[in-house]
Design a protein around this motif. Structure first.
Motif, PDB file in Angstrom:
ATOM      1  N   LEU A  92       0.828  -1.200   0.000  1.00  0.00           N
ATOM      2  CA  LEU A  92       0.000   0.000   0.000  1.00  0.00           C
ATOM      3  C   LEU A  92       0.859   1.246   0.000  1.00  0.00           C
ATOM      4  CD1 LEU A  92      -2.785  -1.345   0.440  1.00  0.00           C
ATOM      5  CD2 LEU A  92      -3.118   0.222   2.325  1.00  0.00           C
ATOM      6  N   LEU A  93       0.449   2.259  -0.759  1.00  0.00           N
ATOM      7  CA  LEU A  93       1.145   3.536  -0.776  1.00  0.00           C
ATOM      8  C   LEU A  93       0.114   4.651  -0.848  1.00  0.00           C
ATOM      9  CD1 LEU A  93       3.624   5.357  -1.015  1.00  0.00           C
ATOM     10  CD2 LEU A  93       3.706   4.817  -3.458  1.00  0.00           C
ATOM     11  N   ALA A  94       0.141   5.555   0.119  1.00  0.00           N
ATOM     12  CA  ALA A  94      -0.794   6.686   0.144  1.00  0.00           C
ATOM     13  C   ALA A  94      -0.292   7.766  -0.809  1.00  0.00           C
ATOM     14  CB  ALA A  94      -0.931   7.234   1.563  1.00  0.00           C
ATOM     15  N   ARG A  95      -0.966   7.942  -1.923  1.00  0.00           N
ATOM     16  CA  ARG A  95      -0.509   8.855  -2.983  1.00  0.00           C
ATOM     17  C   ARG A  95      -0.276  10.274  -2.478  1.00  0.00           C
ATOM     18  NH1 ARG A  95      -4.774   8.688  -5.922  1.00  0.00           N
ATOM     19  NH2 ARG A  95      -4.227   7.206  -7.565  1.00  0.00           N
ATOM     20  N   HIS A  96      -1.164  10.769  -1.645  1.00  0.00           N
ATOM     21  CA  HIS A  96      -1.059  12.133  -1.127  1.00  0.00           C
ATOM     22  C   HIS A  96      -0.460  12.178   0.278  1.00  0.00           C
ATOM     23  CE1 HIS A  96      -3.456  13.692  -4.467  1.00  0.00           C
ATOM     24  NE2 HIS A  96      -4.240  12.651  -4.294  1.00  0.00           N
ATOM     25  N   GLY A  97       0.125  11.055   0.737  1.00  0.00           N
ATOM     26  CA  GLY A  97       0.567  10.955   2.117  1.00  0.00           C
ATOM     27  C   GLY A  97      -0.621  10.584   2.990  1.00  0.00           C
ATOM     28  N   ARG A  98      -0.361   9.887   4.085  1.00  0.00           N
ATOM     29  CA  ARG A  98      -1.476   9.416   4.915  1.00  0.00           C
ATOM     30  C   ARG A  98      -2.236  10.553   5.583  1.00  0.00           C
ATOM     31  NH1 ARG A  98       1.565   4.384   7.733  1.00  0.00           N
ATOM     32  NH2 ARG A  98       3.350   5.702   7.223  1.00  0.00           N
ATOM     33  N   GLN A  99      -1.625  11.711   5.707  1.00  0.00           N
ATOM     34  CA  GLN A  99      -2.324  12.879   6.236  1.00  0.00           C
ATOM     35  C   GLN A  99      -2.896  13.748   5.125  1.00  0.00           C
ATOM     36  OE1 GLN A  99      -2.773  13.000   9.545  1.00  0.00           O
ATOM     37  NE2 GLN A  99      -1.631  11.075   9.542  1.00  0.00           N
ATOM     38  N   HIS A 100      -2.811  13.282   3.891  1.00  0.00           N
ATOM     39  CA  HIS A 100      -3.307  13.979   2.701  1.00  0.00           C
ATOM     40  C   HIS A 100      -2.762  15.407   2.636  1.00  0.00           C
ATOM     41  CE1 HIS A 100      -6.081  14.969  -0.606  1.00  0.00           C
ATOM     42  NE2 HIS A 100      -6.203  13.661  -0.735  1.00  0.00           N
ATOM     43  N   THR A 101      -1.434  15.496   2.699  1.00  0.00           N
ATOM     44  CA  THR A 101      -0.761  16.796   2.721  1.00  0.00           C
ATOM     45  C   THR A 101      -0.094  17.151   1.395  1.00  0.00           C
ATOM     46  OG1 THR A 101       1.205  15.692   3.616  1.00  0.00           O
ATOM     47  CG2 THR A 101      -0.326  16.663   5.211  1.00  0.00           C
ATOM     48  N   ILE A 102      -0.131  16.249   0.407  1.00  0.00           N
ATOM     49  CA  ILE A 102       0.566  16.486  -0.856  1.00  0.00           C
ATOM     50  C   ILE A 102      -0.449  16.799  -1.945  1.00  0.00           C
ATOM     51  CG2 ILE A 102       2.200  15.555  -2.532  1.00  0.00           C
ATOM     52  CD1 ILE A 102       3.099  13.562  -0.377  1.00  0.00           C
ATOM     53  N   MET A 103      -0.348  17.973  -2.558  1.00  0.00           N
ATOM     54  CA  MET A 103      -1.241  18.358  -3.642  1.00  0.00           C
ATOM     55  C   MET A 103      -1.019  17.456  -4.860  1.00  0.00           C
ATOM     56  SD  MET A 103      -1.402  22.512  -3.743  1.00  0.00           S
ATOM     57  CE  MET A 103       0.201  22.587  -4.566  1.00  0.00           C
ATOM     58  N   PRO A 104      -2.036  17.275  -5.711  1.00  0.00           N
ATOM     59  CA  PRO A 104      -1.869  16.441  -6.898  1.00  0.00           C
ATOM     60  C   PRO A 104      -0.680  16.835  -7.767  1.00  0.00           C
ATOM     61  CG  PRO A 104      -4.177  16.965  -6.587  1.00  0.00           C
ATOM     62  CD  PRO A 104      -3.423  17.775  -5.570  1.00  0.00           C
ATOM     63  N   SER A 105      -0.447  18.133  -7.924  1.00  0.00           N
ATOM     64  CA  SER A 105       0.656  18.594  -8.766  1.00  0.00           C
ATOM     65  C   SER A 105       2.013  18.439  -8.103  1.00  0.00           C
ATOM     66  CB  SER A 105       0.439  20.061  -9.158  1.00  0.00           C
ATOM     67  OG  SER A 105       0.281  20.870  -8.013  1.00  0.00           O
ATOM     68  N   LYS A 106       2.026  18.111  -6.795  1.00  0.00           N
ATOM     69  CA  LYS A 106       3.283  17.947  -6.069  1.00  0.00           C
ATOM     70  C   LYS A 106       3.615  16.487  -5.763  1.00  0.00           C
ATOM     71  CE  LYS A 106       4.157  22.381  -5.672  1.00  0.00           C
ATOM     72  NZ  LYS A 106       5.324  22.994  -6.367  1.00  0.00           N
ATOM     73  N   VAL A 107       2.732  15.562  -6.131  1.00  0.00           N
ATOM     74  CA  VAL A 107       3.001  14.138  -5.893  1.00  0.00           C
ATOM     75  C   VAL A 107       4.222  13.713  -6.706  1.00  0.00           C
ATOM     76  CG1 VAL A 107       2.113  11.798  -6.255  1.00  0.00           C
ATOM     77  CG2 VAL A 107       0.601  13.588  -5.362  1.00  0.00           C
ATOM     78  N   ASN A 108       5.116  12.943  -6.086  1.00  0.00           N
ATOM     79  CA  ASN A 108       6.278  12.422  -6.802  1.00  0.00           C
ATOM     80  C   ASN A 108       5.870  11.092  -7.448  1.00  0.00           C
ATOM     81  OD1 ASN A 108       8.742  11.495  -7.743  1.00  0.00           O
ATOM     82  ND2 ASN A 108       9.868  12.181  -5.931  1.00  0.00           N
TER      83      ASN A 108
END
Length: 206
Positions: free
Chosen positions: A50-66
């Motif tokens: 499992l990998l949380a695309r936006h981080g488990r706290q949902h802190t990464i914007m779609p345009s900033k996802v690596n």
């Protein structure tokens, strides 16, 4: 067409937020760090990561996802399939909030998001890799999801993080779109270039 691995030979990469009885590890890749820890375990005897695309706290914007690091990490972990979840909006009256749909096609309206591993700047990925994307999503993996969802749609991926204006919302249906999200691109390209099977299950939220 290559045969699908049997369930015992399969290792699934899931970009979502659910797993029990898990182990976690943080990794690094030639493209930087993934969005969060890799959470490993089993679901019905199938190895899963499992990998949380936006981080488990949902802190990464779609345009900033690596996206490069995320997909590279799953491949290095031995995943053969990647199944993702997304939230989306829809302009179609037949797709109501709460409906689950399976993406069949996409239109890319993102900007400046890396869409390849082969850009000449990393020793792990030399050369140029041009791939066909007419069939962007793995048909076999999609069929498994369709057994429960029964709907195929075309998604429009926008840069984000904003939603559409009224003018944009009224214009996009004329393009044949069903739903809109912010993360399918470049994820769909990178998974294909990594040689993995990819399917996306999306939930209409508005």
């Amino acid at each position: 067409m290559p045969r699908m691995p049997t369930p015992t030979a399969m290792k699934m990469g899931i970009i979502a937020e659910i797993l029990e009885g898990r182990t976690e590890k943080y990794v690094d890749t030639p493209f930087g760090k993934p969005s969060d820890a890799l959470v490993s375990g089993k679901i019905k005897n199938v190895d899963c990561v499992l990998l949380a695309r936006h981080g488990r706290q949902h802190t990464i914007m779609p345009s900033k996802v690596n996206y490069q690091a995320n997909i590279w990490a799953l491949k290095e972990e031995g995943c053969t399939h990647v199944t993702v979840t997304t939230a989306c909006g829809s302009w179609r009256e037949e797709i109501q909030p709460g409906d689950v749909v399976i993406i069949d096609q996409f239109i890319d309206r993102t900007t400046m998001r890396p869409q390849t591993f082969y850009d000449g700047s990393h020793s792990c990925a030399r050369g140029v890799c041009d791939i066909p994307v007419a069939e962007s999503f793995c048909p076999q993996t999609r069929e498994v999801l369709i057994e429960t969802a029964k709907k195929l749609v075309t998604a429009l991926t926008i840069q984000g993080p904003r939603f559409s204006s009224w003018a944009e919302s009224f214009m996009i249906p004329t393009w044949g779109m069903h739903v809109i999200n912010m993360t399918t691109v470049p994820e769909v390209f990178l998974v294909k270039k990594a040689g993995l099977c990819y399917a996306s299950m999306t939930i209409a939220t508005d």
